[in-house]
Design a protein around this motif. Structure first.
Motif, PDB file in Angstrom:
ATOM      1  N   ALA A  14     -19.016   4.005   6.761  1.00 33.87           N
ATOM      2  CA  ALA A  14     -17.851   3.546   7.530  1.00 33.87           C
ATOM      3  C   ALA A  14     -17.139   4.729   8.179  1.00 33.87           C
ATOM      4  CB  ALA A  14     -16.895   2.769   6.630  1.00 33.87           C
ATOM      5  N   GLN A  15     -17.070   5.863   7.475  1.00 35.96           N
ATOM      6  CA  GLN A  15     -16.462   7.070   8.057  1.00 35.96           C
ATOM      7  C   GLN A  15     -17.275   7.547   9.262  1.00 35.96           C
ATOM      8  OE1 GLN A  15     -15.773  10.219   5.217  1.00 35.96           O
ATOM      9  NE2 GLN A  15     -14.754   8.833   3.789  1.00 35.96           N
ATOM     10  N   ALA A  16     -18.583   7.479   9.157  1.00 32.76           N
ATOM     11  CA  ALA A  16     -19.434   7.871  10.284  1.00 32.76           C
ATOM     12  C   ALA A  16     -19.133   6.991  11.491  1.00 32.76           C
ATOM     13  CB  ALA A  16     -20.911   7.777   9.900  1.00 32.76           C
ATOM     14  N   LEU A  17     -19.036   5.692  11.267  1.00 31.83           N
ATOM     15  CA  LEU A  17     -18.732   4.769  12.361  1.00 31.83           C
ATOM     16  C   LEU A  17     -17.379   5.096  12.986  1.00 31.83           C
ATOM     17  CD1 LEU A  17     -19.566   2.280  14.015  1.00 31.83           C
ATOM     18  CD2 LEU A  17     -18.422   0.879  12.260  1.00 31.83           C
ATOM     19  N   GLU A  18     -16.386   5.372  12.148  1.00 31.57           N
ATOM     20  CA  GLU A  18     -15.051   5.734  12.645  1.00 31.57           C
ATOM     21  C   GLU A  18     -15.096   6.999  13.504  1.00 31.57           C
ATOM     22  OE1 GLU A  18     -12.497   6.017   9.210  1.00 31.57           O
ATOM     23  OE2 GLU A  18     -12.859   3.913   8.686  1.00 31.57           O
ATOM     24  N   ALA A  19     -16.051   7.889  13.195  1.00 34.66           N
ATOM     25  CA  ALA A  19     -16.207   9.133  13.952  1.00 34.66           C
ATOM     26  C   ALA A  19     -17.084   8.934  15.195  1.00 34.66           C
ATOM     27  CB  ALA A  19     -16.812  10.213  13.056  1.00 34.66           C
ATOM     28  N   GLY A  20     -17.521   7.691  15.432  1.00 36.85           N
ATOM     29  CA  GLY A  20     -18.331   7.398  16.607  1.00 36.85           C
ATOM     30  C   GLY A  20     -19.813   7.581  16.399  1.00 36.85           C
ATOM     31  N   ASP A  21     -20.234   7.661  15.138  1.00 39.36           N
ATOM     32  CA  ASP A  21     -21.638   7.899  14.836  1.00 39.36           C
ATOM     33  C   ASP A  21     -22.278   6.671  14.212  1.00 39.36           C
ATOM     34  OD1 ASP A  21     -24.037   9.394  14.518  1.00 39.36           O
ATOM     35  OD2 ASP A  21     -22.837  11.181  14.111  1.00 39.36           O
ATOM     36  N   HIS A  38     -22.580  12.025   5.850  1.00 39.58           N
ATOM     37  CA  HIS A  38     -22.881  10.850   6.671  1.00 39.58           C
ATOM     38  C   HIS A  38     -23.604  11.315   7.921  1.00 39.58           C
ATOM     39  CE1 HIS A  38     -19.622  11.826   9.468  1.00 39.58           C
ATOM     40  NE2 HIS A  38     -18.786  11.901   8.442  1.00 39.58           N
ATOM     41  N   ASN A  39     -24.057  10.374   8.723  1.00 43.20           N
ATOM     42  CA  ASN A  39     -24.801  10.698   9.942  1.00 43.20           C
ATOM     43  C   ASN A  39     -23.989  11.574  10.890  1.00 43.20           C
ATOM     44  OD1 ASN A  39     -27.345   9.566   9.707  1.00 43.20           O
ATOM     45  ND2 ASN A  39     -27.121   8.308  11.533  1.00 43.20           N
ATOM     46  N   HIS A  40     -24.703  12.452  11.581  1.00 41.44           N
ATOM     47  CA  HIS A  40     -24.115  13.303  12.623  1.00 41.44           C
ATOM     48  C   HIS A  40     -25.018  13.311  13.851  1.00 41.44           C
ATOM     49  CE1 HIS A  40     -21.052  14.901   9.900  1.00 41.44           C
ATOM     50  NE2 HIS A  40     -22.008  14.977   8.989  1.00 41.44           N
ATOM     51  N   VAL A  41     -25.708  12.199  14.110  1.00 42.99           N
ATOM     52  CA  VAL A  41     -26.674  12.167  15.209  1.00 42.99           C
ATOM     53  C   VAL A  41     -26.030  12.033  16.582  1.00 42.99           C
ATOM     54  CG1 VAL A  41     -28.519  11.290  13.728  1.00 42.99           C
ATOM     55  CG2 VAL A  41     -27.121   9.681  15.038  1.00 42.99           C
ATOM     56  N   VAL A  42     -24.780  11.634  16.634  1.00 44.58           N
ATOM     57  CA  VAL A  42     -24.105  11.474  17.926  1.00 44.58           C
ATOM     58  C   VAL A  42     -24.033  12.806  18.676  1.00 44.58           C
ATOM     59  CG1 VAL A  42     -21.699  11.806  17.228  1.00 44.58           C
ATOM     60  CG2 VAL A  42     -22.236  10.195  19.048  1.00 44.58           C
ATOM     61  N   SER A  43     -24.206  13.907  17.961  1.00 42.91           N
ATOM     62  CA  SER A  43     -24.214  15.238  18.581  1.00 42.91           C
ATOM     63  C   SER A  43     -25.425  15.439  19.479  1.00 42.91           C
ATOM     64  CB  SER A  43     -24.211  16.314  17.489  1.00 42.91           C
ATOM     65  OG  SER A  43     -25.445  16.287  16.786  1.00 42.91           O
ATOM     66  N   HIS A  63     -29.426  13.322   9.722  1.00 41.32           N
ATOM     67  CA  HIS A  63     -29.225  12.229   8.781  1.00 41.32           C
ATOM     68  C   HIS A  63     -28.677  12.789   7.465  1.00 41.32           C
ATOM     69  CE1 HIS A  63     -32.511   9.476  10.741  1.00 41.32           C
ATOM     70  NE2 HIS A  63     -31.695  10.018  11.643  1.00 41.32           N
ATOM     71  N   PRO A  64     -27.881  12.020   6.737  1.00 42.65           N
ATOM     72  CA  PRO A  64     -27.320  12.542   5.487  1.00 42.65           C
ATOM     73  C   PRO A  64     -28.391  12.832   4.431  1.00 42.65           C
ATOM     74  CG  PRO A  64     -26.808  10.204   5.709  1.00 42.65           C
ATOM     75  CD  PRO A  64     -27.399  10.654   7.018  1.00 42.65           C
ATOM     76  N   GLU A  65     -29.495  12.094   4.458  1.00 40.88           N
ATOM     77  CA  GLU A  65     -30.543  12.331   3.468  1.00 40.88           C
ATOM     78  C   GLU A  65     -31.234  13.671   3.697  1.00 40.88           C
ATOM     79  OE1 GLU A  65     -30.009   7.970   4.341  1.00 40.88           O
ATOM     80  OE2 GLU A  65     -30.479   9.724   5.581  1.00 40.88           O
ATOM     81  N   ILE A  66     -31.332  14.075   4.953  1.00 40.22           N
ATOM     82  CA  ILE A  66     -31.889  15.404   5.267  1.00 40.22           C
ATOM     83  C   ILE A  66     -30.933  16.485   4.772  1.00 40.22           C
ATOM     84  CG2 ILE A  66     -32.432  17.007   7.164  1.00 40.22           C
ATOM     85  CD1 ILE A  66     -34.642  15.029   6.858  1.00 40.22           C
ATOM     86  N   ALA A  67     -29.635  16.293   5.008  1.00 39.97           N
ATOM     87  CA  ALA A  67     -28.640  17.258   4.526  1.00 39.97           C
ATOM     88  C   ALA A  67     -28.700  17.370   3.004  1.00 39.97           C
ATOM     89  CB  ALA A  67     -27.246  16.853   4.990  1.00 39.97           C
TER      90      ALA A  67
END
Length: 155
Positions: A18-25, A44-49, A55-59
């Motif tokens: 949900a935090q990722a979605l709030e950040a636009g991701d 959380h996801n950071h792919v919008v960059s 992906h969080p699983e990679i991190a």
């Protein structure tokens, strides 16, 4: 078998989505928990960059590889809002992480994409155990999967 303790950590993974979605991701979140029940890492996801590998699983896999022994990694559990993609499943296996608990499955995400009229993603939607035979995977959890579905459809 999913326990009440598992549900607590899985709830945190959904909250991170949900935090990722709030950040636009894209709404995906994951938590790494030690055998002793300590939250070691979360993201959380950071792919919008523009980097589709964020992906969080990679991190989690990268962090675990740099900070935990092989034994600690094998005893740890990854809680995630959505089943690992093939890339993340491979990273999980290469670093030697243990159990995976998912809120929503790959099949659910495929169905949601189709329902929304979205084209298939660039990577085949494979279950974790297809990429990582022998992986211990628990889930999905219907009540949390429904919440993840709402987040995904809102993206």
């Amino acid at each position: 078998m999913i326990t009440d303790t598992d549900l607590t950590y899985l709830r945190r993974a959904v909250d991170l989505a949900a935090q990722a979605l709030e950040a636009g991701d894209e709404p995906f979140g994951s938590v790494l928990v030690s055998a002793e029940g300590e939250v070691l890492f979360e993201d959380h996801n950071h792919v919008v960059s523009g980097d589709g590998t964020q992906h969080p699983e990679i991190a989690i896999a990268r962090w675990a590889g740099a900070n935990l022994s092989l034994e600690q990694r094998a005893a740890a559990t990854v809680y995630t809002s959505g089943e690992h993609c093939a890339m993340c499943s491979a990273a999980h296996g290469w670093v030697g992480l243990g159990r995976i608990v998912i809120a929503a499955s790959t099949d659910m995400f495929v169905a949601w994409r189709e329902e929304l009229g979205r084209p298939p993603g660039p990577v085949a939607p494979l279950p974790i155990t297809t990429v990582l035979p022998g992986a211990l995977v628990d889930g999905p959890v219907p009540e949390l999967a429904a919440e993840v579905g709402k987040l995904y459809k809102a993206f």
